[in-house]
Design an enzyme around this catalytic site. Structure first.
Site, PDB file in Angstrom:
ATOM      1  CE  LYS A  70      -3.892   1.975   2.667  1.00  0.00           C
ATOM      2  NZ  LYS A  70      -4.709   1.817   3.906  1.00  0.00           N
ATOM      3  CB  SER A 123      -7.974   3.919   2.806  1.00  0.00           C
ATOM      4  OG  SER A 123      -7.088   3.256   3.696  1.00  0.00           O
ATOM      5  CB  SER A 146      -8.036   0.980   5.646  1.00  0.00           C
ATOM      6  OG  SER A 146      -8.756   2.171   5.560  1.00  0.00           O
TER       7      SER A 146
HETATM    8  N1  GLN Z   1     -12.841   4.252   6.201  1.00  0.00           N
HETATM    9  C1  GLN Z   1     -12.307   4.745   7.418  1.00  0.00           C
HETATM   10  C2  GLN Z   1     -11.966   6.189   7.280  1.00  0.00           C
HETATM   11  O1  GLN Z   1     -12.286   6.750   6.287  1.00  0.00           O
HETATM   12  C3  GLN Z   1     -11.112   3.933   7.822  1.00  0.00           C
HETATM   13  C4  GLN Z   1      -9.916   4.270   7.041  1.00  0.00           C
HETATM   14  C5  GLN Z   1      -8.713   3.480   7.458  1.00  0.00           C
HETATM   15  O2  GLN Z   1      -8.804   2.471   8.136  1.00  0.00           O
HETATM   16  N2  GLN Z   1      -7.559   3.973   7.059  1.00  0.00           N
HETATM   17  O3  GLN Z   1     -11.403   6.795   8.123  1.00  0.00           O
END
Ligand code: GLN
Length: 498
Positions: free
Chosen positions: A79, A154, A178
């Protein structure tokens, strides 16, 4: 099956025995990436030349009789939130476009130390803020199960790379879901380790008290093998736990839950959940009962506070962490023409470099931390966090693990929620409690929802530093699915996707 459809475990064994070379395995992935990337867009950066050079180096070491680990020569996608020297790190943001990091993340160093081959960096929501990868400044990733749908976020790139057979393993980071939410909607496996179980050194910080690197894979054992590579104490991370990592690989191979007490979280299910998600979840719970687990309903009343508290704590920490992108130290610089003051350059750069969601959260976080509102917002959210931790502690006195659906719905359509932040945030309803409490938590595929034929994820939450229990139950879930379908989700994926 061709090489791209094999598990990382099998590839590692084939490479170690000399039946195939890492170079062949890597080349197969490089070729497939070139073929499907125009449709899927899992990657922001691919370095085929360097990957093949790494593969060649491993092949020579093996040919010389060196004994390497089980993942030596196996390719992986990383990532784009982790630093990897020699490759740009963008975090999906224009503000870091072209920025070359001066050091490797600890988890990247460990991957390289295990002799693994890094194919490239995967797409993500800007600074890991989002649940669909549509917030990437470099365009969205498409879900290989249905290209019109989101791959989650994400870490949508890391999940889509697996489901699209563009890598057998990938690395993710999980702040609110994420790793797990993309795993759920792409039919793959993703584990958020115990907070402090994997090093955050070189993981670009969004919310430091929540962020955690973790493995993404197509099988439970593959995830465990990668987990074992990246886990363990790191003196560079002040929140790293100075204790040996749990035996996740051994646990993944047990594939038995006889005698385990499994708690179904009452608050995570019911209204707002797709019927197909609930059906597959229920079937899996029944299968675990048949396999000898004791199923108990457990109430965690404060989990209902998790989403609201998260969206105060996370933006607060993010607003502070992202202050470092000031046009002076990293990446983009706008308006540095001799006429603007340093402050004006910062303002112009941040205006041009950050996307809408990032700006929204910086504003929200700055507001929540401001002196007049600190107690009311940030302080209250921290109290809610304490109550969530207490719910987990009480639950783990009664049961070994807690389970829930990973997400309320299957993959939604690209564009469907992009203008509705609250709908987008709800994708993490089930995953956020484990970030708030810091315990281990993973998502495992449990088949396709009958109504839309899309993957459903099953979440397993275990006490801190009992990541092994996540894998033990995950392995059993994988076995029950094999019993139902006569094959693994991996084979199903290979059949259904390109
Ligand atoms: N979807 C969540 C957010 O927008 C989690 C994102 C993540 O785990 N980086 O914050």
């Amino acid at each position: 099956m061709s090489l791209i459809h094999e598990s990382a475990e099998t590839l590692g064994a084939l490479i170690a025995s000399g039946d195939v070379s890492s170079r062949e395995v890597t080349q197969a992935h490089v070729d497939h990436i070139a073929a499907v990337e125009p449709d899927i867009h899992s990657y922001l950066y691919v370095d085929a030349e360097r990957a093949l050079a790494q593969a060649k180096a491993v092949d020579s070491r093996l040919a010389a009789g060196e004994k390497l680990g089980p993942l030596a020569g196996v390719p992986i996608a990383v990532k784009d939130v982790f630093t990897y020297v020699g490759a740009p790190t963008t975090c999906g943001s224009r503000i870091l476009e072209g920025w070359m990091p001066p050091y490797n993340a600890t988890v990247v160093d460990r991957i390289l130390g295990a002799g693994m081959v890094i194919l490239g960096k995967t797409n993500m929501d800007e600074f890991a803020m989002g649940s669909s990868t549509e917030n990437s400044a470099f365009g969205p990733t498409h879900n290989p199960w249905d290209l019109a749908r989101i791959p989650g976020g994400s870490g949508g790139g890391s999940a889509a790379a697996l489901a699209g057979f563009e890598a057998p393993l990938s690395l993710g980071s999980d702040t609110g879901g994420s790793i797990r939410q993309p795993a759920a909607v792409t039919g793959t496996v993703g584990v958020k380790p115990t907070y402090g179980g994997t090093s955050r050194y070189g993981l670009v910080a969004m919310a430091s008290s929540l962020d955690q690197p973790g493995p993404c894979a197509r099988t439970v054992t593959d995830a465990a093998l990668l987990h074992a590579v990246i886990a363990g104490y790191d003196p560079h991370d002040s929140t790293s736990i100075p204790a040996p990592a749990p035996d996740v690989v051994g646990a993944a191979r047990v594939r038995d839950v006889a005698g385990m007490r499994i708690g179904v979280v009452k608050e995570l299910g019911g209204e707002g959940y797709d019927p197909g998600v609930k059906q597959r979840f229920q079937e899996t719970v029944e299968a675990l009962a048949l396999a000898g687990a004791e199923i108990v309903e457990v109430s965690c009343p404060h989990f209902d506070l998790a989403l609201g508290a998260y969206y105060l704590i996370m933006p607060s920490e993010a607003s502070s962490n992202l202050a470092r992108f000031d046009a002076m130290r990293y990446g983009l610089r706008v308006g540095d023409d001799g006429n603007n003051s340093a402050e004006q350059v910062m303002r112009l750069t941040r205006r041009a470099g950050f996307g809408q969601e990032v700006k929204r959260r910086i504003i929200l976080g700055t507001y929540a931390l401001s002196s007049g509102y600190y107690d009311e917002y940030y302080g209250s959210a921290q109290k809610a966090r304490t109550l969530i931790i207490a719910d987990f502690t009480a639950a783990f006195e009664k049961v070994d693990v807690l389970v829930s659906p990973t997400t309320p719905t299957t993959a939604f359509k690209l564009g469907e929620r992009i203008n509705d932040p609250l709908a987008m945030y709800k994708a993490d309803l089930c995953t956020i409690p484990s970030n708030m409490a810091g315990n281990a938590s993973g998502s495992f595929p449990v088949g396709l929802a009958p109504e839309d034929g899309l993957p459903v994820g099953f979440q397993v939450m275990a006490p801190p530093m009992r990541d092994d229990l996540v894998y033990r139950v995950g392995g059993a879930v994988e076995s029950t699915l094999e019993d139902v379908w006569g094959h693994t989700m991996l084979a199903q994926l290979a059949k259904e996707t390109r």
